[in-house]
Each structure stands twice: as C-alpha cells, then as structure tokens.
Design a protein around this motif. Structure first.
Motif, PDB file in Angstrom:
ATOM      1  N   SER A 335       9.869  20.814  38.403  1.00  0.00           N
ATOM      2  CA  SER A 335      11.204  20.760  38.995  1.00  0.00           C
ATOM      3  C   SER A 335      11.963  21.994  38.551  1.00  0.00           C
ATOM      4  CB  SER A 335      11.935  19.496  38.539  1.00  0.00           C
ATOM      5  OG  SER A 335      11.263  18.337  39.002  1.00  0.00           O
ATOM      6  N   VAL A 336      12.585  22.664  39.502  1.00  0.00           N
ATOM      7  CA  VAL A 336      13.267  23.913  39.179  1.00  0.00           C
ATOM      8  C   VAL A 336      14.700  23.881  39.671  1.00  0.00           C
ATOM      9  CG1 VAL A 336      11.165  25.279  39.144  1.00  0.00           C
ATOM     10  CG2 VAL A 336      12.378  24.972  41.289  1.00  0.00           C
ATOM     11  N   SER A 337      15.550  24.661  38.990  1.00  0.00           N
ATOM     12  CA  SER A 337      16.964  24.756  39.325  1.00  0.00           C
ATOM     13  C   SER A 337      17.354  26.223  39.428  1.00  0.00           C
ATOM     14  CB  SER A 337      17.816  24.069  38.251  1.00  0.00           C
ATOM     15  OG  SER A 337      17.431  22.723  38.090  1.00  0.00           O
ATOM     16  N   GLY A 339      18.520  29.698  38.610  1.00  0.00           N
ATOM     17  CA  GLY A 339      18.545  30.447  37.355  1.00  0.00           C
ATOM     18  C   GLY A 339      17.382  30.160  36.433  1.00  0.00           C
ATOM     19  N   ASP A 340      16.529  29.200  36.783  1.00  0.00           N
ATOM     20  CA  ASP A 340      15.376  28.899  35.934  1.00  0.00           C
ATOM     21  C   ASP A 340      14.402  30.082  35.905  1.00  0.00           C
ATOM     22  OD1 ASP A 340      16.354  26.418  35.409  1.00  0.00           O
ATOM     23  OD2 ASP A 340      14.904  25.329  36.656  1.00  0.00           O
ATOM     24  N   ARG A 341      13.743  30.245  34.775  1.00  0.00           N
ATOM     25  CA  ARG A 341      12.647  31.207  34.633  1.00  0.00           C
ATOM     26  C   ARG A 341      11.425  30.476  34.095  1.00  0.00           C
ATOM     27  NH1 ARG A 341      13.799  35.199  37.737  1.00  0.00           N
ATOM     28  NH2 ARG A 341      12.248  36.485  36.645  1.00  0.00           N
ATOM     29  N   LEU A 342      10.276  31.064  34.330  1.00  0.00           N
ATOM     30  CA  LEU A 342       9.005  30.433  33.964  1.00  0.00           C
ATOM     31  C   LEU A 342       8.236  31.369  33.039  1.00  0.00           C
ATOM     32  CD1 LEU A 342       7.258  27.905  34.697  1.00  0.00           C
ATOM     33  CD2 LEU A 342       6.254  29.302  36.499  1.00  0.00           C
ATOM     34  N   LYS A 367      10.411  31.572  43.681  1.00  0.00           N
ATOM     35  CA  LYS A 367       9.782  32.556  44.554  1.00  0.00           C
ATOM     36  C   LYS A 367       8.328  32.163  44.764  1.00  0.00           C
ATOM     37  CE  LYS A 367       9.010  37.513  45.111  1.00  0.00           C
ATOM     38  NZ  LYS A 367       9.177  38.867  44.500  1.00  0.00           N
ATOM     39  N   LYS A 368       7.982  31.760  45.960  1.00  0.00           N
ATOM     40  CA  LYS A 368       6.638  31.261  46.255  1.00  0.00           C
ATOM     41  C   LYS A 368       5.661  32.418  46.456  1.00  0.00           C
ATOM     42  CE  LYS A 368       7.955  26.904  46.409  1.00  0.00           C
ATOM     43  NZ  LYS A 368       9.378  27.040  46.068  1.00  0.00           N
ATOM     44  N   ILE A 431       2.493  30.171  42.897  1.00  0.00           N
ATOM     45  CA  ILE A 431       3.556  29.146  42.954  1.00  0.00           C
ATOM     46  C   ILE A 431       3.719  28.731  44.396  1.00  0.00           C
ATOM     47  CG2 ILE A 431       5.967  28.630  42.488  1.00  0.00           C
ATOM     48  CD1 ILE A 431       5.902  30.748  40.305  1.00  0.00           C
ATOM     49  N   GLN A 432       3.630  27.454  44.641  1.00  0.00           N
ATOM     50  CA  GLN A 432       3.768  26.922  46.021  1.00  0.00           C
ATOM     51  C   GLN A 432       4.808  25.817  46.045  1.00  0.00           C
ATOM     52  OE1 GLN A 432       2.265  28.431  48.461  1.00  0.00           O
ATOM     53  NE2 GLN A 432       1.094  29.753  47.115  1.00  0.00           N
TER      54      GLN A 432
END
Length: 432
Positions: A335-337, A339-342, A367-368, A431-432
């Motif tokens: 789950s992403v919001s 401003g999130d970074r991975l 960003k897929k 990322i999908q």
C-alpha cells in the motif's frame, strides 16, 4: 551443458544463507493512492566456473624440459584447480589431475602448500593410436575411437612411461586472501619420456551447497574427448578448449531474501554512501544474507511505514537463471501513499559483504514499470573482500568473514577481482 547437469545445479545450489521471512509492517498516516505489487527477480545468466585461463612456457608457448609455467587463481574451501597440457612427444596424451582437480585446502580449511605432484596423472585422449613416444612421433598419426583413460605405466600399445609425477612437478604456494600460485615444472629432461609440454588450460568450479557446479570442467574419465580437448591432446592447441571454458566461466550467485522498506519524510533508512555501517543490521544482511536484524530495528521507527523480508519458496534464496531454468523471484503487494519511497536491499550471496540496494532517493512506488536502473551494488565495508565465489572467509561458502571498518562504497566494475554483468542483468525490479 546437458539438461541433467543443469538440473543438478539447481538441486545443489541451495545455500546456507540465513534469513528471517516476515511481513510485519507499521502504517503511518497518509493519503492512500492505492496498491502496487513489487517483484524482485534474480535474472543472472549464471555460469558454473568461477575462474579459468591459459598457461604457457616462459620464452615460447612450449614448456621445455627444465622450464616452468605458473597459474594464479583464487579458491574457496572445497574448490579445486583442474588443468590440461599435452605430452608433446606423443600422439594424444596429456597431463592433468584427476577430477575435480588439485585440492587446495585441507579438511580444516587450511591452505595446502608444497609439492602436489602426486595428484598429476597421464591420460590417453583415445583419438589416436599411440606410437612410441619421442621426437620421431608422426603427428597426428592413425585415428582411434576410444574414451579418455588414465595411463598407468604403459598405454594400450604397451609403450612405457614413468609416473606423471616424475615428469611434471606441481608446486602449490598460498599467496594469502584465498589466492594461490601453482607452478608446473617440466622434469622430463634426460628421462626415457623426455617431452615438451604444450600451452594448457586451467579452470576452477564454483561450489554451492557443498558440491561443485562442474566437477569435470576439462575432461571426463572413461568418456569421449569433448569441447576442444582433442586439439590440446593431439596438437598442443589450447585455443578451442580455452574458448569453450571461457564460455562457461563467469558469475554465479544467489540473492538473499529481499528486504523491502516503505518510508516517507526521511532519508534512505538503510545506509548512506561514505558512512560506515550503522550497526543496525545491514552488516548481517551484507555478510550473511540475514535481513531480520535490520527489519526488526526499522519496524516502528519514525518515517517507516512498512517492512517486509521476502524469501523465495522452497529455496529461500533467489537462485540465478540456470540453463533453461528461470531465476527465482519474489513479489509483495504494498500500500502506497503520496510521497512514499521504497528501499530495497539483498546480499550478493557469493561475496564477503556486498549488497544490492536502491540509491539514496529510493524508488517511487507509484511509478509503474521496470525500476532495475535504480539498483546499485555496494560494499558494506565490514569484511575484507575476496574473489566473489572463491573466498575462504565468505559466509555462504562456510567461511568466517574477516572484519574491517571502511565506509560504504559502490563496488567498481571491473573491480579488483572480476568483471560483473550490468546490474540490471543480475537484479530485476518491477512495480505493477
């Protein structure tokens, strides 16, 4: 390689990488923008040989009586050095150790030094009828159709030979940090078996799970000659066998269970280039493939939304592509919001303390597509480096890392040991 050999690699490459699979995560407030799936795959086109090369005489390609040639190589415990060189004054005989080669460590992991000539043997390639050895041998001679066999005192035509150890002296020297020098000296001068030795080929196989990935890289006893060995044995031409061996020499490494961290409003929580290891668990990931320590440390910290450790089914580690077998992959719904970074990290399994990771800014999880270009290879600076896949102190090769304290830095390519494929050809992130 034959399919049964490839399947064997898959079976034996289950490595003792430590891991702790968990999907515990903590959420922090934010505007949710939906869900994504991250997939990490080992896409390395793996090779079974860690090193290989050629050798020849000091002044001419031939190693004449009284002359020596040297082979410099690295090896981990259980790995062995194999080589072949033609008995020049014969139709198709060659010198080589029996498979898997000359062992360079004892059972306690101590390097072996000194005279190892007893491990050198004389072999008949089986493709030519043997004439009496000597300068008058007619090359190539009459064709034959037999398997490779050891010559013990006499050949099939009853020509006689001194023991191989009386004709070729092999001396092993430990140069430190898993590096060795093997010196081969032509001792045949003045004997009934005086002969030049041809330029040769050498190889060292990877070991995984206690088994060599290719225990017979240059020839197989009691099997037909193959892959260019005949050119060495009949004509002293090492080029075809060298070309074949080079084609199966390269990189073989698993990736450890993958640490995935979603963060927001803070810097990369895993590391910073130029700083030393923070003592929060990255060292355990980089040296042992154990992401659980760092995962536990990060859980619940300010700015950390979610922490996952993704292990491959059955194998835990992500194996590379082996023949027709695709490399292992792991996936996680996240789950992403806004401003999130991975951030992602996984060990280069056959190293002392190298790890693949996202850069300083991480990845935008919204960003897929393919995000592989965001991954770099870094040296954690906590263990002295050795040839990847051929180091006696590498944890996943049953070693104990030797400590050092250096800043984290990108691993150069080429580096002091080898040339690696492009990182995107080892680790694929989507990322999908």
């Amino acid at each position: 390689m034959k399919k049964n050999k490839i399947a064997h690699w898959v079976t034996i490459a289950l490595l003792p990488l430590t891991f702790a699979a968990c999907d515990d995560h903590t959420d922090i407030p934010g505007d949710s923008s939906g869900k994504s799936t991250i997939t990490v795959q080992n896409v390395l086109d793996s090779k079974p040989l860690v090193e290989s090369g050629t050798f020849q005489g000091p002044t001419t390609p031939l190693i004449l009586p009284g002359e020596s040639a040297t082979i410099k190589f690295s090896a981990a415990k259980g790995e062995a050095l194999s080589f072949v060189t033609m008995y020049g004054a014969s139709n198709d005989l060659f010198f080589a150790p029996d498979n898997p080669g000359i062992q360079v460590y004892d059972t306690e992991g101590n390097p072996i030094e000194g005279d190892v000539s007893a491990q050198v043997k004389l072999w008949d390639n089986g493709t030519r009828i043997n004439q009496k050895p000597g300068a008058t041998v007619n090359h190539p001679g009459s064709a034959d159709n037999n398997n490779v066999t050891e010559v013990n005192g006499s050949d099939a035509q009853r020509n006689t030979y001194l023991p191989a150890a009386k004709l070729v002296k092999a001396s092993l020297k430990y140069d430190g940090n898993s590096m060795f020098t093997l010196t081969l000296k032509n001792m045949s001068g003045g004997t009934p078996n005086e002969t030049p030795l041809s330029p040769g080929v050498w190889a060292v196989s990877y070991i995984a799970g206690g088994n060599l990935l290719n225990a017979s890289p240059l020839f197989m006893k009691d099997k037909p000659s193959a892959n260019g060995l005949t050119s060495v044995a009949e004509a002293g031409d090492n080029a075809p066998l060298s070309t074949y061996v080079s084609s199966i020499t390269g990189i073989f490494t698993p990736l450890s269970p993958v640490l995935v961290v979603i963060y927001n409003g803070i810097d990369n929580p895993l590391y910073k280039v130029g700083e030393k290891d923070r003592g929060q668990g990255l060292k355990e990931l980089a040296q042992k493939g154990d992401a659980s320590v760092l995962a536990s440390f990060l859980k619940g910290k300010t700015g950390i939304k979610s922490v996952y450790v993704l292990a491959a089914p059955t194998t835990n580690v992500l194996l590379p592509r082996i023949g027709d077998q695709p490399g292992s992959s792991v996936s996680q719904d996240i789950s992403v919001s806004n401003g999130d970074r991975l951030a992602i990290a996984t060990m280069y399994g056959f190293s002392n303390d190298w790890f693949f990771a996202t850069g300083a800014d991480g990845i935008d999880p919204q960003k897929k597509g393919d995000a592989s270009e965001s991954i770099g290879l870094y040296n954690n600076g906590t263990a002295i480096d050795q040839f990847p896949g051929a180091g006696i102190t590498q944890f996943n090769l049953a070693g104990t890392p030797l400590s050092e304290s250096m800043p984290i830095a990108a691993v150069p390519n080429p580096n002091a040991f080898t040339t690696l494929p492009a990182i995107k050809d080892i680790v694929k992130i989507s990322i999908q």
